[in-house]
Design a protein around this motif. Structure first.
Motif, PDB file in Angstrom:
ATOM      1  N   ARG A 279       0.825  -1.211   0.000  1.00 59.29           N
ATOM      2  CA  ARG A 279       0.000   0.000   0.000  1.00 59.29           C
ATOM      3  C   ARG A 279       0.857   1.258   0.000  1.00 59.29           C
ATOM      4  O   ARG A 279       0.604   2.203  -0.746  1.00 59.29           O
ATOM      5  CB  ARG A 279      -0.928  -0.015   1.218  1.00 59.29           C
ATOM      6  CG  ARG A 279      -2.100  -0.973   1.094  1.00 59.29           C
ATOM      7  CD  ARG A 279      -2.860  -1.095   2.398  1.00 59.29           C
ATOM      8  NE  ARG A 279      -4.076  -1.871   2.242  1.00 59.29           N
ATOM      9  CZ  ARG A 279      -4.538  -2.761   3.104  1.00 59.29           C
ATOM     10  NH1 ARG A 279      -3.855  -2.990   4.225  1.00 59.29           N
ATOM     11  NH2 ARG A 279      -5.650  -3.414   2.871  1.00 59.29           N
ATOM     12  N   THR A 314      -5.918   6.548   1.557  1.00 61.10           N
ATOM     13  CA  THR A 314      -6.412   5.192   1.827  1.00 61.10           C
ATOM     14  C   THR A 314      -5.317   4.337   2.442  1.00 61.10           C
ATOM     15  O   THR A 314      -5.554   3.588   3.398  1.00 61.10           O
ATOM     16  CB  THR A 314      -6.928   4.554   0.528  1.00 61.10           C
ATOM     17  OG1 THR A 314      -7.975   5.365  -0.016  1.00 61.10           O
ATOM     18  CG2 THR A 314      -7.474   3.161   0.785  1.00 61.10           C
ATOM     19  N   ALA A 318      -5.261   2.666   6.245  1.00 55.43           N
ATOM     20  CA  ALA A 318      -5.158   1.216   6.423  1.00 55.43           C
ATOM     21  C   ALA A 318      -3.893   0.825   7.182  1.00 55.43           C
ATOM     22  O   ALA A 318      -3.927  -0.013   8.090  1.00 55.43           O
ATOM     23  CB  ALA A 318      -5.185   0.529   5.058  1.00 55.43           C
TER      24      ALA A 318
END
Length: 379
Positions: A279, A314, A318
């Motif tokens: 990510r 995002t 997370a």
């Protein structure tokens, strides 16, 4: 390696933030001398042209600075963001005289800027602002209420969005002008160090030459430029936040034992770290792409910046969530970095364009790319 990577003043500021940011978050926010240190390090005018006393940095260098700040303190990164937003708006839409008057003072830190757009009834839909900017007798009168203004407690001048007879417009309002009232915000979920304030303007008189941009350009052009710049630095700041959380989680799990097994011995823990790494790396790649497009003045840069901010926010949300989970009780302390980042990351999914708005903008771009000749509802 860029100048911002090795500048002594910037390195000292990062070190101080790493040591003191939790205290700023729990107390009354960034001390004024920290803002002064940021100005001395060149952060308040990082990409302002050298001709106006700025650093003349490109989009990638600004992004790298935001990432390094985001890895230690989102509130300090917010100082870079709000200064850059106002600078960008003045530089793009101000007259030559306005640029010469305002930019050197903003870039040097002689004036601290604030950006006042959001209202109780106008957040995502800024076209609904009710603040009035009325020309009268060679000046303008400003009346209205703004909320969640970053560094609104300290700003010397505020770029205010309001409704004028010719359409939405923006005006630079000195914060010490009669009729300006500040209400400190002390109960925010995140960015608690960013000296947030709600602001009231009661028939505040401002010289007419403080209006930035032509009538009707306030939202689509002046504020649009500011928000685009803000998304760029928020995106990179989120990359730094995610990478900071990943480093903390990866450093914790080999040292924390459950019986005879370190946490890193569990497959689920290693998988969580793997997801977090992907990510963060994915977000950084999108930020790098957006910065390259911005530097080449490519027309796709605005959409690329929206994508980068969406992906990075995002990722930050997370990765910070998973870091708190992996740290357990250690991640839930009020003075811990993981918990602070977890709260800050949620704010990042809202400011400078909420996730839902970004998804719509990106979706529109997908349709225009893959079905450019198909109209809505066409069979």
């Amino acid at each position: 390696m860029t100048v911002i990577d090795v500048a002594p003043d910037f390195s000292a500021l990062l070190a101080r933030a790493a040591a003191e940011a939790s205290g700023w978050d729990a107390g009354t926010g960034l001390p004024r001398d920290v803002i002064g240190e940021a100005a001395k390090a060149g952060l308040l005018g990082l990409d302002v042209p050298v001709a106006y006393g700025g650093g003349g940095a490109g989009a990638r260098a600004v992004g790298q600075a935001a990432a390094q700040l985001g890895a230690v303190c989102s509130s300090l990164r917010a100082l870079l963001t709000v200064s850059g937003m106002v600078n960008a708006a003045v530089h793009r839409w101000g007259t030559a005289a306005q640029r010469q008057s305002w930019l050197p003072r903003l870039a040097s830190g002689d004036l601290l800027a604030g950006f006042a757009a959001t209202e109780p009834g106008a957040g995502t839909e800024l076209a609904a602002v009710a603040t009035r900017i009325e020309p009268r007798d060679g000046e303008v009168r400003v009346s209205g209420h703004k909320v969640w203004v970053t560094f609104g407690q300290d700003a010397d001048v505020l770029l205010v969005l309001g409704r004028a007879p010719g359409g939405l417009t923006t005006v630079l309002v000195p914060a010490d002008a009669p009729g300006v009232r500040r209400e400190p915000v002390t109960d925010a979920l995140g960015l608690r160090g960013a000296r947030l304030a709600h602001l009231s303007f009661d028939d505040v008189r401002v010289p007419a030459d403080h209006v930035i941009g032509p009538p009707g350009f306030g939202l689509t052009h002046t504020v649009g430029t500011a928000l685009d710049h803000g998304r760029h630095t928020v995106a990179w700041g989120c990359v730094g936040l995610a990478e900071g959380c990943l480093a903390e989680a990866a450093g914790h799990v080999p040292r924390r034992w459950q019986g005879d097994t370190p946490l890193s011995g569990h497959a689920t823990v290693r998988a969580a770290l793997g997801r977090a790494h992907v990510r963060a790396e994915g977000a950084r790649s999108l930020c790098e792409r957006a910065a390259a497009l911005r530097e080449s003045k490519d027309r796709q840069a605005i959409t690329a910046t929206i994508m980068a901010k969406y992906a990075a926010a995002t990722a930050a949300a997370a990765v910070s969530r998973d870091t708190v989970q992996l740290l357990g009780a250690a991640g839930c302390t009020t003075n811990g970095r993981a918990g602070r980042f977890f709260r800050d990351a949620k704010i990042m999914q809202i400011i400078e364009g909420a996730d839902e708005v970004a998804e719509l903008a990106i979706g529109d771009r997908v349709i225009s790319r893959y079905a450019p000749h198909v109209k809505d509802g066409q069979r």
